[in-house]
Design an enzyme around this catalytic site. Structure first.
Site, PDB file in Angstrom:
ATOM      1  N   HIS A 143      61.202  79.908  65.202  1.00  0.00           N
ATOM      2  CA  HIS A 143      60.270  78.887  65.523  1.00  0.00           C
ATOM      3  C   HIS A 143      58.885  79.343  65.424  1.00  0.00           C
ATOM      4  CE1 HIS A 143      59.200  75.203  68.269  1.00  0.00           C
ATOM      5  NE2 HIS A 143      57.993  75.993  68.315  1.00  0.00           N
ATOM      6  N   GLU A 144      58.398  80.679  66.024  1.00  0.00           N
ATOM      7  CA  GLU A 144      57.106  81.073  66.182  1.00  0.00           C
ATOM      8  C   GLU A 144      56.837  81.331  64.740  1.00  0.00           C
ATOM      9  OE1 GLU A 144      55.615  80.077  68.683  1.00  0.00           O
ATOM     10  OE2 GLU A 144      57.172  79.909  69.809  1.00  0.00           O
ATOM     11  N   HIS A 199      55.585  78.710  62.654  1.00  0.00           N
ATOM     12  CA  HIS A 199      54.072  78.192  62.921  1.00  0.00           C
ATOM     13  C   HIS A 199      52.901  79.050  62.138  1.00  0.00           C
ATOM     14  CE1 HIS A 199      54.487  75.336  66.151  1.00  0.00           C
ATOM     15  NE2 HIS A 199      55.012  76.025  67.141  1.00  0.00           N
ATOM     16  N   CYS A 248      58.785  72.080  71.677  1.00  0.00           N
ATOM     17  CA  CYS A 248      57.343  73.079  71.375  1.00  0.00           C
ATOM     18  C   CYS A 248      56.258  72.501  72.298  1.00  0.00           C
ATOM     19  CB  CYS A 248      57.216  72.768  69.807  1.00  0.00           C
ATOM     20  SG  CYS A 248      55.683  73.441  69.216  1.00  0.00           S
ATOM     21  N   LEU A 249      55.341  73.469  72.544  1.00  0.00           N
ATOM     22  CA  LEU A 249      54.341  73.347  73.647  1.00  0.00           C
ATOM     23  C   LEU A 249      53.376  72.352  72.696  1.00  0.00           C
ATOM     24  CD1 LEU A 249      53.815  76.640  75.200  1.00  0.00           C
ATOM     25  CD2 LEU A 249      55.039  74.588  76.115  1.00  0.00           C
ATOM     26  N   GLY A 307      57.357  81.008  74.064  1.00  0.00           N
ATOM     27  CA  GLY A 307      56.536  81.776  72.814  1.00  0.00           C
ATOM     28  C   GLY A 307      55.549  80.828  72.509  1.00  0.00           C
ATOM     29  N   GLN A 343      48.441  77.884  67.779  1.00  0.00           N
ATOM     30  CA  GLN A 343      48.513  76.799  68.683  1.00  0.00           C
ATOM     31  C   GLN A 343      47.401  76.804  69.829  1.00  0.00           C
ATOM     32  OE1 GLN A 343      53.041  77.914  69.580  1.00  0.00           O
ATOM     33  NE2 GLN A 343      52.817  75.682  70.125  1.00  0.00           N
TER      34      GLN A 343
HETATM   35 ZN    ZN Z   1      56.220  75.354  68.763  1.00  0.00          ZN
END
Ligand code: ZN
Length: 151
Positions: A130-131, A134, A88-89, A46, A51
């Protein structure tokens, strides 16, 4: 399509609230296409627009059961709870256990502005939460109940 740079923790943009998408135009579609390519290139499940440095309520997800795009997503139903490891990226190397709903129903617009409803369980439910976090400036470490790599 182009791979965009993924913003890493420490960048204040990750704490900001993303704005609603009003225009479903070619600029949005380019963003979505780039986010899709960036997510796959990074082996993520995701990615939220913040991000890649864009404060818009846009999310792409692929938990292994198909690629989806969520514009202006909202959680409309949560049920139960699950405890699982999350990463998380934007926080490379960080892993922690969070408590998330077991089942999540999300309402979101597609790239043409049409409203759709999605239901996720397990990984997909975690990913939705999670997304969407963000988009509200929240990173998963703020939800961690047990840190796996604590020294
Ligand atoms: Zn993340």
């Amino acid at each position: 399509m182009a791979i965009r740079n993924i913003v890493k923790i420490g960048d204040p943009i990750l704490a900001k609230t993303s704005r609603k998408v009003e225009k479903f135009d070619s600029r949005l579609w380019t963003l979505l296409d780039d986010m899709k390519e960036t997510m796959y290139a990074a082996n993520g499940v995701g990615l939220a627009a913040v991000q890649v440095g864009i404060l818009r309520r846009v999310v792409v997800i692929d938990c292994g059961d198909g690629y989806i795009e969520l514009i202006n997503p909202e959680i409309v139903k949560k049920e139960g709870e699950q405890f699982a490891e999350e990463g998380c990226l934007s926080l490379p190397g960080e892993v922690g256990t969070t408590c998330r709903p077991a089942t999540v129903r999300v309402q979101a617009q597609d790239r043409n502005g049409k409203w759709c409803v999605y239901t996720g369980e397990e990984l997909k439910a975690r990913c939705f939460c999670h997304e969407i976090d963000h988009l509200d400036g929240i990173v998963f470490t703020q939800r961690v109940i047990k840190k796996e790599n604590a020294q």
